[in-house]
Design a protein around this motif. Structure first.
Motif, short mmCIF file in Angstrom:
data_model
loop_
_atom_site.label_atom_id
_atom_site.label_comp_id
_atom_site.label_asym_id
_atom_site.label_seq_id
_atom_site.Cartn_x
_atom_site.Cartn_y
_atom_site.Cartn_z
N VAL A 187 0.88 -1.12 -0.12
CA VAL A 187 0.02 0.02 -0.08
C VAL A 187 0.97 1.04 0.06
CG1 VAL A 187 -1.87 1.43 1.17
CG2 VAL A 187 -1.79 -1.30 1.31
N THR A 188 0.74 2.16 -0.93
CA THR A 188 1.46 3.48 -1.01
C THR A 188 0.81 4.71 -0.98
OG1 THR A 188 1.34 3.00 -3.50
CG2 THR A 188 2.98 1.64 -2.57
N PRO A 189 1.11 5.80 -1.23
CA PRO A 189 0.51 6.95 -1.14
C PRO A 189 -0.30 6.87 -2.60
CG PRO A 189 2.76 7.54 -0.52
CD PRO A 189 2.62 6.19 -1.08
N GLU A 190 0.05 6.14 -3.62
CA GLU A 190 -0.38 6.34 -4.87
C GLU A 190 -1.67 5.60 -5.04
OE1 GLU A 190 3.23 7.58 -5.03
OE2 GLU A 190 2.98 5.51 -4.82
N ASN A 191 -1.79 4.44 -4.05
CA ASN A 191 -2.89 3.45 -4.10
C ASN A 191 -3.66 3.04 -2.91
OD1 ASN A 191 -1.38 1.84 -2.62
ND2 ASN A 191 -0.90 0.31 -4.30
N TYR A 192 -3.34 3.85 -1.73
CA TYR A 192 -3.84 3.70 -0.60
C TYR A 192 -5.55 4.00 -0.63
CZ TYR A 192 -4.54 8.50 0.55
OH TYR A 192 -5.28 9.81 0.46
N HIS A 193 -6.07 4.68 -1.53
CA HIS A 193 -7.35 4.85 -1.53
C HIS A 193 -8.22 3.65 -1.95
CE1 HIS A 193 -5.78 5.68 -5.42
NE2 HIS A 193 -7.09 5.10 -6.20
N VAL A 194 -7.57 2.64 -2.50
CA VAL A 194 -8.19 1.34 -3.10
C VAL A 194 -8.43 0.75 -1.79
CG1 VAL A 194 -7.65 -0.57 -4.28
CG2 VAL A 194 -6.91 1.39 -5.15
N VAL A 195 -7.79 0.53 -0.89
CA VAL A 195 -8.23 -0.09 0.39
C VAL A 195 -8.91 0.72 1.39
CG1 VAL A 195 -6.45 -1.76 -0.05
CG2 VAL A 195 -5.97 -0.08 1.32
N ALA A 196 -9.09 1.99 1.21
CA ALA A 196 -9.34 2.74 2.22
C ALA A 196 -10.73 2.40 2.85
CB ALA A 196 -9.38 4.36 1.86
N LYS A 197 -11.68 2.30 2.05
CA LYS A 197 -13.17 1.93 2.42
C LYS A 197 -13.24 0.52 3.22
CE LYS A 197 -18.04 1.82 0.93
NZ LYS A 197 -18.83 1.99 -0.30
N LEU A 198 -12.36 -0.43 2.43
CA LEU A 198 -12.30 -1.58 3.22
C LEU A 198 -11.74 -1.62 4.77
CD1 LEU A 198 -11.25 -4.05 0.36
CD2 LEU A 198 -13.44 -3.81 1.34
N ALA A 199 -10.68 -0.70 4.81
CA ALA A 199 -9.92 -0.59 6.18
C ALA A 199 -10.89 0.25 7.03
CB ALA A 199 -8.77 0.28 5.91
N GLU A 200 -11.59 1.18 6.64
CA GLU A 200 -12.69 1.68 7.50
C GLU A 200 -13.77 0.97 7.80
OE1 GLU A 200 -13.94 4.79 4.90
OE2 GLU A 200 -12.20 6.06 5.11
N GLN A 201 -14.08 -0.29 7.31
CA GLN A 201 -15.04 -1.31 7.73
C GLN A 201 -14.48 -2.27 8.48
OE1 GLN A 201 -16.36 -2.10 3.62
NE2 GLN A 201 -17.95 -0.79 3.60
N GLY A 202 -13.11 -2.30 8.54
CA GLY A 202 -12.49 -3.22 9.43
C GLY A 202 -12.33 -4.60 8.67
N LEU A 203 -12.44 -4.47 7.55
CA LEU A 203 -12.00 -5.70 6.57
C LEU A 203 -10.61 -5.71 6.12
CD1 LEU A 203 -15.51 -5.32 4.34
CD2 LEU A 203 -14.94 -6.82 6.46
N ARG A 204 -9.83 -4.67 6.26
CA ARG A 204 -8.45 -4.83 5.48
C ARG A 204 -7.63 -3.92 6.04
NH1 ARG A 204 -7.18 -5.41 -0.89
NH2 ARG A 204 -5.06 -6.07 -0.65
#
Length: 338
Positions: free
Chosen positions: A321-338
């Motif tokens: 996960v990098t500054p260029e792609n973190y938004h791809v996992v952001a929603k899943l992270a906020e949901q406690g899934l990643r």
């Protein structure tokens, strides 16, 4: 003992296999595999690893709870605050209860788990391990592994940090890790090895073996602040888990640093890590998908217990996960899934 195998012509084998597949009655498929909650009669003890509510353990727990809801087993959840002595004692108690299966964190290491794995094998308890591999135990008494490959992921993270931070020979870096732990510390030891191979001077700081920095990352503030004050030319800092990586803004501000002034990198994602990326405090994270480390152990234990299938081994490492792609996992992270 030797075994003689005679190979039939391929065309004849294919014909036989196809015919057997077409003629096999539906009743030959285990009924349990066709039912909802097909694992409802199984009893499993599951090691979450951390404390209730910590960034990484929450995602593991969410994965395990989803598997429980999907498959129906009775699951006892054990929280250990990442303390290897607590984990070992909990495993001892779990084996004594004699559940059908145990999903165990590998943090205590091969030596500590070996005698308990032997007891579990004699009692017919199915075992699977997650997050930290214990190859000697698995070789002796079986069981699968769900998690990232510690050595490989550690080396990959070190190499990526060197490239992205533009680190060169003579630069200084700080790396935190459980260096003294034979199994758990392999990941950070590998990161350090790669940095040293590139000519960097590496300051190693050991995480407490009782796991308190993972349970409460604020406890590491004095140590990190002192390390940065005493080594003002440090260009990069590596962290051993998402709990500390998500707390990087607090560490940097306590040390009087600005976003992007130091290249901060480490392992795992979480809502806190995503926010740290947004603020420019974190530049690199290795993702090991803890949700999978919760879901897949319960799924496979059910497969072993109910269907008689074999243990599985899954590398959950999913890249960076990098500054260029973190938004791809952001929603899943906020949901406690990643």
């Amino acid at each position: 003992m030797s075994v003689n195998i005679t190979f039939a012509p391929l065309s004849r084998l294919l014909t036989a296999v196809c015919a057997a597949t077409l003629l096999a009655p539906a009743s030959s498929i285990p009924a349990q595999a066709l039912e909802a909650k097909w694992c409802k009669d199984a009893h499993i003890r599951f090691f979450v690893g951390g404390a209730q509510g910590d960034a990484f353990a929450t995602i593991v727990y969410n994965g395990a709870k989803q598997a429980e809801a999907d498959l129906g087993p009775k699951v006892d959840y054990l929280f250990s605050s990442w303390n290897v002595e607590v984990m070992t004692q909990q495993l001892r108690e779990a084996v004594a209860v004699k559940p059908d299966g145990i999903a165990m964190m590998g943090h205590p290491g091969d030596a500590a788990i070996m005698p308990l794995a032997e007891q579990a094998a004699k009692a017919g308890i199915k075992m699977i391990y997650q997050n930290v591999p214990i190859p000697k135990v698995v070789a002796a008494f079986g069981g699968g592994y769900i998690g990232a490959r510690q050595d490989e992921q550690g080396r990959a993270l070190g190499a990526e940090a060197i490239k992205r931070a533009g680190l060169t020979a003579g630069d200084r870096a700080i790396v935190f890790g459980s260096f003294e732990n034979e199994n758990r510390g392999a990941r950070e030891r590998s990161t350090v090895a790669v940095l040293k191979e590139a000519g960097l001077e590496v300051i190693q700081i050991s995480d407490p073996p009782t796991g308190e920095w993972a349970s409460d990352p604020n406890l590491a503030i004095p140590v990190i602040t002192a390390a940065l004050v005493n080594n003002p030319d440090v260009k990069a800092v590596g962290y051993s888990g998402g709990q500390m990586l998500g707390n990087v803004p607090t560490y940097m501000q306590a040390a009087g640093k600005q976003p992007k002034e130091i290249f901060n990198f480490g392992f795992d994602t979480s809502p806190q890590v995503v926010e740290a990326f947004k603020g420019g405090w974190v530049q690199l994270a290795a993702d090991q998908q803890p949700f999978q480390q919760g879901y897949l152990p319960i799924l496979n234990l059910c497969q072993q217990i109910v269907l008689g299938l074999a243990p599985i081994n899954v590398d959950t490492g999913a890249g960076f996960v990098t500054p260029e792609n973190y938004h791809v996992v952001a929603k899943l992270a906020e949901q406690g899934l990643r």
